[in-house]
Design an enzyme around this catalytic site. Structure first.
Site, PDB file in Angstrom:
ATOM      1  N   MET A  31      -6.777   8.344   6.142  1.00  0.00           N
ATOM      2  CA  MET A  31      -7.670   8.549   4.993  1.00  0.00           C
ATOM      3  C   MET A  31      -8.510   7.289   4.760  1.00  0.00           C
ATOM      4  O   MET A  31      -9.034   7.093   3.657  1.00  0.00           O
ATOM      5  CB  MET A  31      -6.866   8.907   3.746  1.00  0.00           C
ATOM      6  CG  MET A  31      -6.103  10.216   3.909  1.00  0.00           C
ATOM      7  SD  MET A  31      -5.772  11.063   2.356  1.00  0.00           S
ATOM      8  CE  MET A  31      -4.801   9.852   1.514  1.00  0.00           C
ATOM      9  N   GLY A  32      -8.632   6.443   5.768  1.00  0.00           N
ATOM     10  CA  GLY A  32      -9.447   5.235   5.624  1.00  0.00           C
ATOM     11  C   GLY A  32      -8.732   4.148   4.853  1.00  0.00           C
ATOM     12  O   GLY A  32      -7.508   4.198   4.682  1.00  0.00           O
ATOM     13  N   HIS A  35      -5.609  -0.597   7.543  1.00  0.00           N
ATOM     14  CA  HIS A  35      -4.886  -1.870   7.571  1.00  0.00           C
ATOM     15  C   HIS A  35      -4.058  -1.917   8.855  1.00  0.00           C
ATOM     16  O   HIS A  35      -4.140  -0.998   9.702  1.00  0.00           O
ATOM     17  CB  HIS A  35      -4.012  -2.009   6.324  1.00  0.00           C
ATOM     18  CG  HIS A  35      -3.152  -0.810   6.039  1.00  0.00           C
ATOM     19  ND1 HIS A  35      -2.118  -0.425   6.854  1.00  0.00           N
ATOM     20  CD2 HIS A  35      -3.211   0.114   5.040  1.00  0.00           C
ATOM     21  CE1 HIS A  35      -1.550   0.656   6.365  1.00  0.00           C
ATOM     22  NE2 HIS A  35      -2.196   1.016   5.266  1.00  0.00           N
ATOM     23  N   HIS A  38      -2.184   1.230  10.071  1.00  0.00           N
ATOM     24  CA  HIS A  38      -2.993   2.205  10.821  1.00  0.00           C
ATOM     25  C   HIS A  38      -3.246   1.700  12.247  1.00  0.00           C
ATOM     26  O   HIS A  38      -3.256   2.484  13.199  1.00  0.00           O
ATOM     27  CB  HIS A  38      -4.344   2.425  10.133  1.00  0.00           C
ATOM     28  CG  HIS A  38      -4.265   2.989   8.751  1.00  0.00           C
ATOM     29  ND1 HIS A  38      -4.568   2.258   7.626  1.00  0.00           N
ATOM     30  CD2 HIS A  38      -3.919   4.232   8.305  1.00  0.00           C
ATOM     31  CE1 HIS A  38      -4.428   3.021   6.550  1.00  0.00           C
ATOM     32  NE2 HIS A  38      -4.029   4.219   6.918  1.00  0.00           N
ATOM     33  N   GLY A 148       2.695   7.684  10.934  1.00  0.00           N
ATOM     34  CA  GLY A 148       3.563   6.568  10.579  1.00  0.00           C
ATOM     35  C   GLY A 148       4.890   7.023   9.998  1.00  0.00           C
ATOM     36  O   GLY A 148       4.957   8.007   9.252  1.00  0.00           O
ATOM     37  N   VAL A 177       4.800  -0.671   9.487  1.00  0.00           N
ATOM     38  CA  VAL A 177       4.353  -2.068   9.525  1.00  0.00           C
ATOM     39  C   VAL A 177       4.442  -2.618   8.098  1.00  0.00           C
ATOM     40  O   VAL A 177       3.985  -1.980   7.147  1.00  0.00           O
ATOM     41  CB  VAL A 177       2.911  -2.172  10.054  1.00  0.00           C
ATOM     42  CG1 VAL A 177       2.429  -3.622  10.027  1.00  0.00           C
ATOM     43  CG2 VAL A 177       2.825  -1.607  11.467  1.00  0.00           C
ATOM     44  N   LEU A 185       2.916  -1.812   4.314  1.00  0.00           N
ATOM     45  CA  LEU A 185       1.464  -1.827   4.110  1.00  0.00           C
ATOM     46  C   LEU A 185       1.018  -0.432   3.704  1.00  0.00           C
ATOM     47  O   LEU A 185       1.509   0.568   4.224  1.00  0.00           O
ATOM     48  CB  LEU A 185       0.752  -2.253   5.397  1.00  0.00           C
ATOM     49  CG  LEU A 185       1.086  -3.644   5.933  1.00  0.00           C
ATOM     50  CD1 LEU A 185       0.138  -4.001   7.089  1.00  0.00           C
ATOM     51  CD2 LEU A 185       1.007  -4.713   4.847  1.00  0.00           C
ATOM     52  N   SER A 186       0.096  -0.373   2.755  1.00  0.00           N
ATOM     53  CA  SER A 186      -0.418   0.913   2.279  1.00  0.00           C
ATOM     54  C   SER A 186      -1.804   0.704   1.697  1.00  0.00           C
ATOM     55  O   SER A 186      -2.078  -0.337   1.080  1.00  0.00           O
ATOM     56  CB  SER A 186       0.507   1.468   1.185  1.00  0.00           C
ATOM     57  OG  SER A 186      -0.147   2.490   0.457  1.00  0.00           O
ATOM     58  N   ARG A 188      -2.840   2.015  -0.794  1.00  0.00           N
ATOM     59  CA  ARG A 188      -2.701   2.010  -2.260  1.00  0.00           C
ATOM     60  C   ARG A 188      -2.235   0.653  -2.795  1.00  0.00           C
ATOM     61  O   ARG A 188      -2.223   0.458  -4.006  1.00  0.00           O
ATOM     62  CB  ARG A 188      -1.747   3.120  -2.703  1.00  0.00           C
ATOM     63  CG  ARG A 188      -2.366   4.513  -2.544  1.00  0.00           C
ATOM     64  CD  ARG A 188      -1.482   5.592  -3.123  1.00  0.00           C
ATOM     65  NE  ARG A 188      -2.184   6.855  -3.301  1.00  0.00           N
ATOM     66  CZ  ARG A 188      -2.093   7.897  -2.462  1.00  0.00           C
ATOM     67  NH1 ARG A 188      -1.354   7.821  -1.382  1.00  0.00           N
ATOM     68  NH2 ARG A 188      -2.764   9.017  -2.707  1.00  0.00           N
TER      69      ARG A 188
HETATM   70  P1  AMP Z   1      -3.045   7.301   5.245  1.00  0.00           P
HETATM   71  O1  AMP Z   1      -4.404   6.738   5.563  1.00  0.00           O
HETATM   72  O2  AMP Z   1      -2.332   6.554   4.182  1.00  0.00           O
HETATM   73  O3  AMP Z   1      -3.065   8.790   5.060  1.00  0.00           O
HETATM   74  O4  AMP Z   1      -2.174   7.046   6.550  1.00  0.00           O
HETATM   75  C1  AMP Z   1      -2.599   7.506   7.800  1.00  0.00           C
HETATM   76  C2  AMP Z   1      -1.475   7.335   8.790  1.00  0.00           C
HETATM   77  O5  AMP Z   1      -1.120   5.966   8.865  1.00  0.00           O
HETATM   78  C3  AMP Z   1      -0.224   8.109   8.376  1.00  0.00           C
HETATM   79  O6  AMP Z   1       0.364   8.673   9.538  1.00  0.00           O
HETATM   80  C4  AMP Z   1       0.650   7.034   7.800  1.00  0.00           C
HETATM   81  O7  AMP Z   1       2.032   7.315   7.886  1.00  0.00           O
HETATM   82  C5  AMP Z   1       0.276   5.850   8.678  1.00  0.00           C
HETATM   83  N1  AMP Z   1       0.596   4.592   7.998  1.00  0.00           N
HETATM   84  C6  AMP Z   1       0.187   4.205   6.760  1.00  0.00           C
HETATM   85  N2  AMP Z   1       0.741   3.011   6.436  1.00  0.00           N
HETATM   86  C7  AMP Z   1       1.507   2.649   7.492  1.00  0.00           C
HETATM   87  C8  AMP Z   1       2.348   1.518   7.766  1.00  0.00           C
HETATM   88  N3  AMP Z   1       2.500   0.526   6.895  1.00  0.00           N
HETATM   89  N4  AMP Z   1       2.981   1.477   8.957  1.00  0.00           N
HETATM   90  C9  AMP Z   1       2.836   2.487   9.864  1.00  0.00           C
HETATM   91  N5  AMP Z   1       2.065   3.570   9.659  1.00  0.00           N
HETATM   92  C10 AMP Z   1       1.414   3.650   8.498  1.00  0.00           C
END
Ligand code: AMP
Length: 281
Positions: A31-32, A35, A38, A148, A177, A185-186, A188
């Site tokens: 979702m952009g 970090h 990703h 992830g 990660v 890492l997130s 958010r």
């Molecule tokens: P999102 O952009 O938050 O929807 O995440 C996109 C993908 O990246 C999803 O498969 C998440 O599980 C993965 N992801 C997000 N944060 C992490 C992290 N800290 N470590 C590994 N994968 C991650």
């Protein structure tokens, strides 16, 4: 050079060319607000596939009306730079109209696995996830798609969907990660104030303590209750859940066998809702 594609026809043309040449494709849905978490998915895809498609799409159907869709960080230029630095072939960044044109009417629902954890506390969330991931798997025509383990339940739900509906794509899970202090890492995490950022690693520390106690034979219910209290005492405003569940089926576990269960939590800290999970034993 990472090519930005916003429409379905161009994406299909390019992946058709790759497929005819017998070249493998890895898909990384995001979702952009990208970090290093990703980028671990991108890295895994680059190691195993000839081409990597990363998608950047903030999927409205996985947010409830009270959630942070409008506030979700939008930093497309920085995202694109990161994808370029990591030699991603294509950034697929469709508009909402392209993904959900007028008259769109299909939902994909995985039952069972979505009854618990984030499925219980964010009603409808996983229907939105499976809806968009089903579309992206079809559009990307990938050999492998990378998710992830931070979103462990999402990974389990996507795996189940891919198995049940015979998607030819292999679903690959990538370890979480973390920052040096343990915080996952997130995207958010940008919602956290400086003071909240100091408190945030308590989530991972508390989960690791809980997992260690359960691995030593303490009953999960009592450990999880005390751990949720510890989060509130540390400054979290509420705990959506803190539970020990089977890693595969997500069934509740009281005294799990070593290596079969995880402790999962979602808790609110300021404007952020943080989630994490760790293995028991
Ligand atoms: P999102 O952009 O938050 O929807 O995440 C996109 C993908 O990246 C999803 O498969 C998440 O599980 C993965 N992801 C997000 N944060 C992490 C992290 N800290 N470590 C590994 N994968 C991650």
């Amino acid at each position: 050079m990472t090519e930005v594609i916003r429409d379905v026809a161009t994406l299909r043309m390019l992946q058709g060319t790759w497929r005819r040449a017998g070249e493998s494709i890895g898909l990384v849905p995001t979702m952009g607000a990208l970090h290093a978490g990703h980028m671990a998915l991108v890295q895994a895809a680059r190691e195993e596939c000839a081409h990597v498609i990363a998608t950047v799409f903030v999927n409205p159907t996985q947010f409830s009306p009270s959630e942070d869709l409008d506030a979700y960080p939008d930093v497309f230029d920085a995202d694109l730079q990161l994808l370029r630095d990591n030699r991603v072939d294509v950034c697929f960044a469709p508009t909402r109209d392209i993904m959900y044109p007028d008259g769109f009417a299909t939902t994909v629902r995985v039952s069972g696995l979505t009854d618990h954890l984030c499925g219980a506390t964010r009603p409808g969330h996983f229907d939105g996830v499976t809806q968009v991931v089903a579309k992206l798997l079809n559009l990307g025509a990938a050999d492998r798609a990378y998710f992830g383990q931070k979103d462990w339940q999402q990974l389990a739900v996507v795996r189940q969907m891919a198995r049940d509906l015979n998607f030819p794509t292999e679903i690959v899970g990538v370890p979480t990660v973390r920052a040096a202090d343990g915080l996952a890492l997130s995207s958010r995490n940008v919602y956290l104030t400086e003071a909240e950022r100091e408190i945030a690693p308590v989530l991972n520390r508390t989960l690791r303590n809980a997992a260690a106690q359960i691995a030593r034979g303490h009953g999960a219910a009592g450990v999880c209750e005390a751990s949720a209290r510890a989060l509130i005492e540390a400054g979290f405003s509420s705990v959506d859940y803190l539970e020990c569940r089977d890693a595969q089926t997500l069934a509740a576990q009281e005294r799990p066998n070593p290596g079969t269960a995880r402790v999962f939590a979602a808790a609110k800290l300021g404007k952020a809702r943080l989630i994490d999970n760790v293995a028991v034993g």
